[in-house]
Design an enzyme around this catalytic site. Structure first.
Site, PDB file in Angstrom:
ATOM      1  N   ASP A 466       0.873  -1.162   0.000  1.00  0.00           N
ATOM      2  CA  ASP A 466       0.000   0.000   0.000  1.00  0.00           C
ATOM      3  C   ASP A 466       0.920   1.224   0.000  1.00  0.00           C
ATOM      4  OD1 ASP A 466      -2.338   1.422   0.205  1.00  0.00           O
ATOM      5  OD2 ASP A 466      -2.337   1.410   2.392  1.00  0.00           O
ATOM      6  N   ASP A 665      -1.529  -1.920   6.387  1.00  0.00           N
ATOM      7  CA  ASP A 665      -1.663  -1.553   7.798  1.00  0.00           C
ATOM      8  C   ASP A 665      -3.068  -1.130   8.204  1.00  0.00           C
ATOM      9  OD1 ASP A 665      -1.856   0.843   6.504  1.00  0.00           O
ATOM     10  OD2 ASP A 665      -0.565   1.942   7.894  1.00  0.00           O
ATOM     11  N   ASP A 669      -7.194  -3.289   4.498  1.00  0.00           N
ATOM     12  CA  ASP A 669      -6.227  -4.237   3.919  1.00  0.00           C
ATOM     13  C   ASP A 669      -6.465  -5.667   4.383  1.00  0.00           C
ATOM     14  OD1 ASP A 669      -4.838  -2.289   2.496  1.00  0.00           O
ATOM     15  OD2 ASP A 669      -3.565  -1.792   4.209  1.00  0.00           O
TER      16      ASP A 669
END
Length: 777
Positions: A466, A665, A669
């Site tokens: 990400d 995180d 996700d």
């Protein structure tokens, strides 16, 4: 310590009455000799010295009645499990019913294994008997013919007297485990050892007390040869191997014990009247105010309510630079306060602290099984019956075709095969490496949830990351203010900040903080409205104001052409550009950027060297994402990806044969982390992300992924080395013990040498695994 008040509601009971023990809650009959303590003008009575000692350690806690009101659930006592068969869990120490191995505590403690103490004692007593036995039987080789001095008949009886206590007492655990393996139909190393030692001892008793039943050829002029010394030396050597193994297994828990030792045993409680004292850590409850002095370990997870200091979090995150902490900042139990004094409010205590969760995670990783262990398990299942068959065949071949005395040679060969083939090294090969790796990883801020994730991590060839919070700081900062027309930059920023005070978006916070830092005027907003996916609008100081993207401006009927060139230039630099409109005209742009983490570029370069392709999947726009990717040399960019899109991307990559790791995180996700071959949660993130992941990085940056990859590769290499040692050793040892070299070289392996080799193989596997403790990550 002095206290000027008490929260107790107890009254002083008179003789013949009863009182409640403030520690355990039991009812106590009050008499002249009842244990009691006075505190705050009240007498408290106790059922035992233990409760009285607990009260004296923290009288305020127990006298206030809160200990009883919020009595925490009693922690379960230490539970024990088998390192090779984690499904076996017992309430007390013992041996595994499947493999016979000593059970070990599920969470390592500072107390040594009871079996280690027992086996060490038995080892020394066995050694004390083995030395005179070896002198009796082999003294002639070093010009010590003790046997000739006392006579061969008497020598055999002395051997019997020395060997019997060792076989019938010291070696009892071997026979108990061997018998259990037969009853449980799970043949293991103890099956082989007990058959081998039992056969040698039984044969020797018959040879000593009934020599007449043997043909003349067995008597060798002075009685039939015995194996008392071999049986005792084998027992001694097995104990030596077991003691070395148990000690080494204890060392694999050193990393967890070091983590447990990070939390101090006491915490300095601050009372409402300002007085302070050291209370036992287990008495600290959520909401307690605690002082952390310079140099002290932070006792529990909490929030700073007073003071300023820098805190060394390296033991938790692996990052060496101390972190500044002030009012409102979170601190983690086990970290070290460097220079200032802090007062914190306890937020998570006991098993809820980050440190306790790390310990639990590492402990469960030690107990989990890697897929590669299936190979050792399948071999072990057929191995013991095969070895027994080989021992019987060797016995038969020597008995029929061996030289005189054939029976002696046959027993020697069969016992040697049984002893040398013990599959202990084979069973230890995988768990001992996983255990050591889990501890080493914890020290470097890499938490392994299960062994399978570690094994798969070594094979990963695609890493999906990400952008926000993983590659970038996750804390956007205001970078540019571009004013258009009559409004100056400061006024434009004041209007933008006034609108964003009502928004919960992370970019809004950056604009408000940027405006404060630049000292702009604070304005108020009325009729605030957030337009999902577009921006915010409202009335600021009598002016109609709006802030958002091009779609928002279009909704307001405004043309952004005049600022498109500047907006595109900002986006190419990785910044998020937002338009500001005032009273129905375009007034300018404010731009915000999320700074790239300092370690990100080096981490991606190293990941490429380690053979991983890096894909950035982000919900941000294409231009901003590409700017970050270009700076960091990322292989592929997927911008504007929603959470379900990340999962779909992982599924498609896996269908194409890639082994995929996902690092993230956030709550969004979690589905992707669960779908990946290896989910890697950044420990700074949401609990649900950590739950969905096989690995957790406490540092929160990509260098943790580098460490995890290095650890996984080194662990798999170590396991393969161990399995090779164990397989190769047995493949070579069994035929030699059976006597395959005898026709060529006249060499026959003695059962004692077979026992020494067997113990050495286990020790070599453990020594190899312990090298992981020194691994550079």
């Amino acid at each position: 310590m002095e206290h000027h008040h008490s929260h107790s509601k107890s009254a002083l009971p008179g003789a013949g009455l009863t009182a409640q023990d403030p520690v355990c809650g039991m009812t106590v009959a009050v008499g002249a000799d009842t244990r009691h303590e006075d505190f705050g003008g009240t007498s408290f009575y106790f059922c035992s010295d233990k409760c009285r000692a607990a009260f004296k350690a923290d009288p305020w806690h127990h006298a206030s009645g809160r200990a009883m009101a919020l009595k925490p659930a009693r922690p379960a006592g230490t539970r024990w499990t088998c390192p090779m068969h984690p499904q076996i869990v017992r309430e007390e120490p013992g041996s595994c019913p499947i493999c016979g191995m000593a059970l070990e505590p599920m969470v390592p403690t500072s107390v040594s294994s009871p079996e280690l103490a027992d086996f060490t004692r038995r080892m020394w007593i066995s050694l004390a008997a083995a030395i005179p036995l070896v002198v009796l039987t082999m003294g002639e080789l070093v010009s010590l013919p003790v046997r000739d001095w006392i006579g061969h008949g008497a020598a055999s009886y002395v051997e019997f007297l020395l060997a019997t206590p060792i076989i019938l007492w010291a070696a009892t655990p071997f026979f108990v485990r061997g018998w259990a393996s037969v009853i449980n139909r799970s043949p293991n190393m103890w099956t082989l050892i007990s058959i081998g030692v039992g056969a040698a001892y039984a044969y020797s008793i018959v040879a000593t007390f009934l020599p007449g039943i043997f043909p003349e050829v067995y008597r060798m002029g002075h009685g039939v040869g015995t194996y008392f010394e071999a049986a005792v030396v084998i027992v001694t050597l097995v104990f030596v191997g077991q003691v070395l193994e148990l000690r080494a297994r204890e060392r694999t828990g050193d990393a967890i014990r070091a983590l447990l030792d990070l939390a101090p045993k006491t915490a300095r409680r601050v009372l409402e009247d300002g007085s302070e004292y050291d209370a036992p850590l287990e008495n600290i409850m959520v909401g307690d105010r605690l002082r952390v002095r310079p140099g002290d370990s932070v006792p529990v997870d909490g929030i700073v309510v007073d003071g300023h200091s820098s805190v060394d979090e390296s033991m938790i995150t692996g990052e060496s630079v101390p972190v500044e902490k002030g009012e409102g900042d979170a601190v983690t139990g086990g970290t070290i306060n460097r220079n200032g004094s802090l007062v914190i409010t306890a937020q998570r205590v006991g098993a809820d602290t980050v440190l306790a969760q790390i310990v639990e995670m590492v402990s469960s990783a030690r107990r989990s099984r890697a897929p590669i262990q299936g190979l050792a398990d399948r071999v072990s299942a057929v191995f013991v019956p095969t070895v027994v068959a080989i021992a019987l065949i060797a016995f038969g071949v020597w008995l029929v075709w061996g030289p005189d005395p054939a029976l002696v040679f046959a027993i020697a060969a069969a016992v040697s095969v049984l002893i040398i083939a013990c599959p202990c090294a084979l069973g230890l090969a995988t768990p001992i490496s996983i255990t050591t790796a889990a501890g080493r990883g914890a020290q470097a801020g890499v938490l392994i949830k299960d062994a399978e994730a570690l094994e798969r991590m070594a094979a990963v060839d695609v890493l999906i990351v990400d952008k926000t919070g993983t590659l970038t700081e996750g804390r956007p900062k205001l970078t540019d203010v571009v004013a258009l027309g009559p409004t100056d930059e400061n006024s434009l920023l004041a209007f933008a900040a006034a609108l964003e005070r009502g928004s919960e978006h992370p970019l809004a916070e950056a604009i408000v903080e940027g405006a404060l830092a630049r000292g702009t005027e604070t304005l108020d907003t009325i009729r605030f409205e957030a337009v999902t996916g577009k921006g915010v609008q409202g009335e600021v100081a009598g002016h109609a104001a709006a802030l958002g993207n091009a779609a928002m401006m279009a909704d307001l009927g405004l043309d952004t052409t005049a600022l498109d060139v500047q907006a595109d230039a900002l986006r190419r630099d990785g910044k998020t550009a937002m338009f500001v409109a005032l009273d129905g005209r375009l007034a300018g742009i404010v731009a915000v950027a999320d700074p790239i983490k300092p370690s990100a570029a080096e981490a991606i370069r190293t990941l490429h060297q380690l053979g991983m392709r890096v894909i950035m999947a982000t919900g941000d726009n294409q231009r901003t994402a590409e700017a970050v990717a270009a700076t960091l040399n990322i292989d592929e960019v997927r911008a504007g990806v929603l959470p379900e899109g990340k999962k779909a991307l992982i599924d498609s990559l896996r269908r194409d044969g890639a082994v995929v790791a996902m690092a993230g995180d956030g709550v969004n996700d979690a589905p992707a982390l669960a779908a990946a071959d290896v989910g890697i949660a950044m420990g700074t993130g949401a609990d649900v992300a950590v739950e969905s992941a096989g690995l957790t990085l406490l540092g929160g940056d990509l260098m943790g992924v580098v460490r995890a990859r290095r650890l996984a590769t080194a662990t798999l290499r170590n396991i393969r080395q161990n399995l090779f040692f164990a397989f190769a050793y047995n493949a070579a040892g069994v035929p030699i013990a059976a006597g395959i070299l005898y026709p060529l070289t006249g060499m026959l392996l003695s059962p004692m040498i077979a026992a020494a080799a067997m113990s050495l193989s286990s020790v070599s596997v453990i020594a190899n695994a312990l090298r992981l403790r020194r691994l550079e990550l």
